[in-house]
Design a protein around this motif. Structure first.
Motif, PDB file in Angstrom:
ATOM      1  N   MET A 223       0.828  -1.199   0.000  1.00 32.49           N
ATOM      2  CA  MET A 223       0.000   0.000   0.000  1.00 32.49           C
ATOM      3  C   MET A 223       0.865   1.253   0.000  1.00 32.49           C
ATOM      4  N   ARG A 227       1.134   3.547  -3.535  1.00 36.93           N
ATOM      5  CA  ARG A 227       0.496   4.861  -3.429  1.00 36.93           C
ATOM      6  C   ARG A 227       1.521   5.974  -3.568  1.00 36.93           C
ATOM      7  N   HIS A 233      -5.221   3.164  -4.807  1.00 40.04           N
ATOM      8  CA  HIS A 233      -5.573   1.872  -4.213  1.00 40.04           C
ATOM      9  C   HIS A 233      -7.098   1.803  -4.186  1.00 40.04           C
ATOM     10  N   ASP A 362      -6.895   1.717   5.997  1.00 41.18           N
ATOM     11  CA  ASP A 362      -5.816   0.771   5.707  1.00 41.18           C
ATOM     12  C   ASP A 362      -5.792  -0.350   6.734  1.00 41.18           C
TER      13      ASP A 362
END
Length: 377
Positions: A223, A227, A233, A362
């Motif tokens: 992630m 990103r 995402h 997240d």
């Protein structure tokens, strides 16, 4: 607009983790293509005039084991029986070992405009452990090769969490993917399915399983790295440059209509009698013996089942749940029925909540399955 999925069940060999339907013993694909075109004609007579087609997806198995002329024939059959004039995305799953300049040029000419490339890893020992048919050299060469053939849209698949994979190997895989500047990257934590060689090895105790914390750390790294490099995402496993999302997958996550052709393919359609789902038999022999239908399962779905599905599908996306839509279309007032759970998840930092939207953070993405189960119970 609706989508079409085509399941091409042929593989050169079996990957240790794969639970999809496939066969490795067929060399003559002509009977399958004949059966597929018959099925397209059969469903075209019923659904062809109801809704225009937005996306087409060749999945498998290994679609790139089809001859290019068979790909062209299938696309022609779809155009004869469905309204494909405004299709915005035609995706084709490709294995690196099947690609030649001539083949890529031929399928692009046939109408393929997006590739989904099953790389999985750029390292030889990883590929040998997975029992992939391609080499590390082919994995690194395939993206430039597809660009030279005129493909500027596509995705690569990568798998993390192999049991004996060194900690820095995933970092290196991401580095190579970023250097290749692919527009879309799908990343998957290794899943041990029971009906697979890997599942059997784990069950016998001869293959270790990567610790959950190792998988979580690889996912957090993914992630952050992607990103930071400018990828959105937009779904649990999906990262894309702006404007390069998979339109076909988004149909599934929106509960839109789609038809599935080929053995083991699934379909979903909002009919007057209620939303209907059906699936073909997981048997190439049975499929090829039919006159255009090999349905093995079908059901009409009630609103409660659909509400559970909508929660499951939408929690996987960065857009999240539309609570008003969930209430008005599916009859599920999640804010009322699960207020306690939602309060706890928000306090833990696992969800973001506005008046009509519920999204996983997240930290919540790491617990997506558990949160889903809690909210559909």
């Amino acid at each position: 607009m609706a989508g079409i999925y085509l399941h091409i069940p042929f593989c050169k060999q079996r990957c240790v983790y794969c639970d999809f339907y496939f066969v490795t013993t067929v060399r003559d694909t002509a009977p399958f293509v004949d059966a597929l075109c018959r099925e397209v004609a059969t469903y075209g007579a019923r659904y062809g005039a109801l809704e225009a087609i937005d996306t087409i997806y060749f999945g498998g198995g290994t679609p790139s084991l089809l001859a290019a002329q068979d790909v062209a024939r299938i696309l022609s059959a779809l155009g004869n029986h469905f309204d494909t004039r405004n299709v915005r995305e035609t995706t084709f799953e490709l294995n690196p070992d099947d690609a030649t300049p001539a083949y890529l040029e031929a399928i692009r000419t046939a109408g393929i405009d997006r590739l989904s490339i099953g790389i999985q890893s750029f390292f030889e020992d990883d590929l040998l452990w997975m029992n992939r048919a391609h080499s590390a050299a082919q994995a690194r060469e395939i993206v430039p090769l597809t660009r030279q053939a005129g493909f500027d849209n596509g995705s690569i698949d990568l798998i993390f969490g192999l049991p004996s994979q060194p900690p820095d190997r995933w970092h290196a895989n991401l580095n190579i993917a970023l250097e290749l500047e692919v527009p879309h990257i799908s990343t998957y934590g290794l899943t041990v399915e029971p009906r697979t060689p890997l599942g059997n090895r784990v069950k016998r105790g001869v293959e270790p399983v990567a610790p959950e914390e190792d998988l979580a750390e690889r996912y957090r790294e993914t992630m952050h790295r992607l990103r930071t490099a400018g990828y959105d995402h937009y779904e649990v496993s999906s990262f894309a440059r702006p404007g390069r999302y998979s339109r076909h997958n988004q149909l599934y996550w929106r509960h839109a209509n789609y038809l599935g052709f080929g053995p083991a393919a699934h379909a979903f359609w909002w009919e007057a009698s209620g939303p209907r789902r059906w699936a073909n038999a997981r048997s190439l022999r049975r499929y090829q013996a039919t006159s255009g239908q090999a349905v093995d399962m079908e059901e009409t779905l009630d609103l409660d089942t659909l509400a559970d599905e909508y929660i499951m599908l939408r929690l996987r996306t960065r857009e999240g749940l539309d609570l008003a839509l969930l209430r008005d279309r599916y009859g599920r007032d999640l804010a009322g029925s699960h207020a306690t759970e939602l309060g706890r998840f928000r306090a833990e930092g696992w969800i973001d909540r506005t008046d009509n939207a519920l999204r996983l953070t997240d930290a919540g993405f790491l617990l997506c399955d558990a949160i889903t189960v809690a909210l559909i119970s």
